[in-house]
Design an enzyme around this catalytic site. Structure first.
Site, short mmCIF file in Angstrom:
data_model
loop_
_atom_site.label_atom_id
_atom_site.label_comp_id
_atom_site.label_asym_id
_atom_site.label_seq_id
_atom_site.Cartn_x
_atom_site.Cartn_y
_atom_site.Cartn_z
N GLY A 50 -4.91 6.47 -3.84
CA GLY A 50 -5.47 6.17 -2.53
C GLY A 50 -5.62 7.40 -1.65
N LYS A 67 6.20 -4.29 3.25
CA LYS A 67 5.10 -5.25 3.06
C LYS A 67 5.67 -6.62 2.65
CE LYS A 67 1.63 -2.00 1.29
NZ LYS A 67 0.81 -1.66 0.15
#
Ligand code: F6P
Length: 548
Positions: A267, A512
């Site tokens: 990413g 998360k």
């Protein structure tokens, strides 16, 4: 003792650090008229001065021996060859293939990835051309005037930083906006500025599962449909960039509107892939390809230059020197270039998400420090805010200064003043001000006796704070590509020394997972909360007070 700290070079560096800890750079410059020439390097319009470091020739030799003993050349070759060096995810790290401008194939699992890379680049070119020349119109027939990228982390910071850095290459009639934060204020404030009928949304997410991005994307879609009064408008106004084609289809983006990349692109290394689509849209594909070419030029240098003449290796090993032998915990990045405003934020993810690890490649806890805190702000603003701590605080903070020789906006004396401030800061950090100098200065100002003695200690600067200065001709796409790749490889080299995997980021998962658990409890207070007392208390407080 770990493999790394057992190496002869590491052991020698420990002793060498003791030997030279008291040496001052001031003294070393006085003793060696060639120090600047000795510790500087020039590459394709980028000049690195690393003479203001607490190093001798022997330091650099030992650092390069450490790199050799950590098998850096073999690790570098493995990365470029597409080996699965991201072993915890069983993935390669082939971002270098995305900017491979040679005609050489790049093999991954025995197949050349270059045809797929070129095919996506060709699609990016035809789409960005169509948007820019008005062939791709909005649903009501209007030309696109605003691009909104919705993404976060690597799907935001890279393209955002590049679009900002290369603003002089953009055009006024096409604007690029970036929405990353799940705080609705971010999206709402940007939507206030645009007209739906001329806005193109780029939903960027490697996984297409990221909560923030999907939440923003759904809200943007609902806004667009409400504004234009027709679901069919989505096809003209939404494109996606992802590796997860099943998820983009499920979101409702037609296959022809999806730009693909691959799981061998991390990413935070993805701006070179289709994640760079906003860059191509905003600046044009030719400029995007110049950026790729700059990245490729740095790759070639990194692969082939000897370690002691290798810019990323030098920067990386200096970081190791300060982090592991001086015990420094943070490093500053100060671009004296307004357009590089977001460079430090980009570098924070690149460096801290990559090297914020404490388990080595063999699964063992490390017994040495790894990634430093990276922070920064463009100069000269920082001078009037936090530089005080670097000049006179208790910690040593190695710094990188970046500055262009030529401004895009040559206005009066502005650029000369900017350069003077940049050079003055690195000089001041290196030289400091001795008691003797401070006393003479106060004397000259007419201060004597007790009053002088009282003030004197406050006027002394310890100096000897290291820094690198990177000079480049002008901030253009090629140079920026080189600078980004320079820091990517610096981070990689450090990961090799520290024997850690820089390409995973398991550390972001726990938060998360917990957010997913807490979300329904924020929406409806359950009968019982089963977290720690603080978290339970915060959730309960929210429910008690939200309606007031
Ligand atoms: O949570 C961290 C992270 O996975 C980053 O590594 C990544 O750049 C970001 O989230 C966004 O992920 P995606 O592109 O999959 O939405």
């Amino acid at each position: 003792m770990s493999k790394v700290t057992r190496t002869p070079a590491w052991q020698a560096l420990l002793q060498h650090h003791k030997d030279i800890a008291e040496l001052t750079m001031r003294q070393m410059f006085d003793d060696d008229a060639m120090r600047f020439e000795k510790f500087s390097l020039q590459l394709d319009g980028i000049f690195l001065d690393y003479s203001k470091n607490r190093i001798t020739t022997q330091t650099m030799q030992l650092l390069m021996q450490l790199a050799q003993q950590a098998a850096l050349p073999a690790h570098t070759a493995a990365m470029f060859k597409g080996e699965k060096i991201n072993h915890t995810e069983q993935r390669a790290a082939l971002h270098t293939a995305l900017r491979n401008r040679s005609n050489q194939p790049v093999l991954f699992e025995g197949r050349d990835v270059m045809p797929a890379v070129h095919s996506v680049l060709a699609r990016m070119r035809s789409f960005s051309d169509a948007v820019r020349n008005g062939t791709h119109l909005g649903f009501t027939g209007k030309a696109i005037t605003d691009i909104i990228n919705i993404g976060i982390g690597g799907s935001d910071l890279g393209p955002l930083m590049v679009c900002q850095a290369l603003k002089p290459y953009g055009r006024d009639e096409l604007r690029a906006h970036f929405v990353s934060n799940v705080d609705a204020s971010h999206l709402v404030e940007i939507l206030k500025k645009v007209d739906a009928s001329s806005t193109l949304f780029v939903i960027s997410s490697k996984t297409f599962t990221t909560q923030e991005t999907l939440t923003n994307a759904h809200s943007a879609r609902a806004w667009l449909v409400a504004q234009l009064g027709d679901e069919a408008a989505v096809a003209q106004h939404f494109v996606a960039v992802s590796t997860n084609l099943a998820a983009t289809a499920q979101f409702g983006i037609a296959a022809q509107n999806v730009f693909e990349f691959w799981d061998w692109v991390g990413g935070r290394y993805s701006l070179w892939s289709a994640i760079g689509l906003p860059i191509a849209l905003y600046l044009g594909m030719d400029q995007f390809e110049q950026l790729l070419a700059g990245g490729h030029a740095m790759d070639e240098h990194f692969r082939h230059a000897p370690l002691e003449k290798n810019m990323p290796v030098i920067l990386a090993m200096l970081g190791v020197w300060y982090g592991n032998f001086f015990g420094d915990t943070s490093s500053g990045l100060f671009p004296y270039d307004f357009y590089l405003n977001r460079f430090a934020a980009f570098l924070q993810q690149l460096d801290m998400e990559s090297n914020g690890k404490s388990i080595d490649r063999d699964g063992k806890p490390v017994d040495y420090d790894t990634g430093m805190v990276v922070w920064g702000e463009s100069g000269s603003n920082g001078q009037h805010a936090f530089y005080q701590l670097i000049h006179q605080g208790t910690r040593m903070i190695p710094a990188d200064f970046l500055v262009a020789l030529r401004s895009h906006n040559p206005l009066g004396d502005h650029h000369a003043i900017l350069l003077a401030n940049c050079f003055a800061q690195s000089a001041a950090l290196m030289l400091g001000k001795t008691k003797h100098e401070a006393r003479a200065e106060l004397n000259a100002q007419g201060l004597h006796g007790e009053a002088l003695e009282k003030l004197l200690p406050h006027k002394v600067f310890q100096g000897n704070n290291p820094s690198n200065t990177l000079l480049f001709e002008q901030l253009n796409p090629h140079t920026l590509g080189m600078l980004i790749a320079l820091y990517e490889h610096k981070v990689f080299v450090q990961s090799v020394i520290w024997n850690i995997n820089p390409f995973d980021q398991w550390g972001v998962e726990l938060g998360k997972q917990l957010a997913h658990k807490i979300l329904p409890e924020i929406q409806h207070l359950p009968d019982e909360l089963k977290h720690d007392a603080s978290t339970n208390g915060l959730i309960a407080y929210y429910h008690q007070h939200k309606s007031r």
